[in-house]
Design an enzyme around this catalytic site. Structure first.
Site, PDB file in Angstrom:
ATOM      1  N   ASP A   6       1.853   2.896  -0.509  1.00  0.00           N
ATOM      2  CA  ASP A   6       1.942   1.666   0.272  1.00  0.00           C
ATOM      3  C   ASP A   6       1.890   0.493  -0.694  1.00  0.00           C
ATOM      4  O   ASP A   6       0.943   0.363  -1.470  1.00  0.00           O
ATOM      5  CB  ASP A   6       0.774   1.607   1.256  1.00  0.00           C
ATOM      6  CG  ASP A   6       0.802   0.394   2.162  1.00  0.00           C
ATOM      7  OD1 ASP A   6       1.846  -0.291   2.241  1.00  0.00           O
ATOM      8  OD2 ASP A   6      -0.230   0.122   2.802  1.00  0.00           O
ATOM      9  N   ASP A 101       7.846  -1.049   2.883  1.00  0.00           N
ATOM     10  CA  ASP A 101       6.850  -0.992   1.811  1.00  0.00           C
ATOM     11  C   ASP A 101       6.018   0.283   1.793  1.00  0.00           C
ATOM     12  O   ASP A 101       4.986   0.341   1.131  1.00  0.00           O
ATOM     13  CB  ASP A 101       5.942  -2.218   1.887  1.00  0.00           C
ATOM     14  CG  ASP A 101       4.976  -2.172   3.057  1.00  0.00           C
ATOM     15  OD1 ASP A 101       5.298  -1.535   4.075  1.00  0.00           O
ATOM     16  OD2 ASP A 101       3.896  -2.781   2.951  1.00  0.00           O
ATOM     17  N   GLU A 102       6.467   1.330   2.472  1.00  0.00           N
ATOM     18  CA  GLU A 102       5.722   2.587   2.513  1.00  0.00           C
ATOM     19  C   GLU A 102       6.662   3.776   2.403  1.00  0.00           C
ATOM     20  O   GLU A 102       7.777   3.748   2.928  1.00  0.00           O
ATOM     21  CB  GLU A 102       4.957   2.748   3.828  1.00  0.00           C
ATOM     22  CG  GLU A 102       3.840   1.781   4.018  1.00  0.00           C
ATOM     23  CD  GLU A 102       3.128   2.001   5.344  1.00  0.00           C
ATOM     24  OE1 GLU A 102       1.894   1.947   5.335  1.00  0.00           O
ATOM     25  OE2 GLU A 102       3.801   2.232   6.360  1.00  0.00           O
TER      26      GLU A 102
END
Length: 140
Positions: A6, A101-102
């Site tokens: 993350d 973003d992960e």
């Protein structure tokens, strides 16, 4: 074993990559049309600003507190996201992107998970300047 990577405060981190004036000061990023705060670093959190705070209500206080406020730049965030994911794919054979973003990583066959996790975080930071957090979960 699966891992989750993350990106930390992703939109705000992206602003720091390309805007040197943002590197050592509190940064908050606003939603489309600058309606509300959608990303902020810990320094901004520590000042008491909440995610989703209406910008028009806190604008003057942000300025008094020395917070740099940026309008969101989704083209920039998409580009840096792709760079992060390319980096993850270089380090781990199977990557499942789940958001900008992960990503989940299939870590089967990797013997030293702690060391591999540190290598991932260090390499992503070195190649993209984006800090990441990671966690491991056993396969259900």
């Amino acid at each position: 074993m699966f891992g989750l990577v993350d990106c930390n405060d992703f939109y705000a981190s992206c602003e720091r990559v390309f805007r040197p004036e943002c590197r050592k000061v509190p940064v908050a990023v606003l939603s489309n049309n600058d309606g509300c705060i959608i990303a902020r670093f810990n320094e901004v959190k520590d000042l008491g600003y909440k995610l989703g705070a209406s910008y028009f209500k806190v604008r003057k206080q942000l300025a008094r507190d020395g917070v740099i406020v940026r309008s969101s730049n989704h083209a920039l965030y998409g580009n840096l996201s792709q760079r992060v994911m390319d980096c993850l794919e270089h380090l781990t054979p199977k990557v499942e992107v789940c958001s900008i973003d992960e990503a989940f990583l299939d870590l089967h066959g990797i013997r030293d998970l702690q060391n591999h996790g540190q290598e991932i975080a260090q390499t992503v930071k070195k190649w993209t300047s984006i800090p990441v957090s990671r966690s491991l979960r056993p396969k259900p």
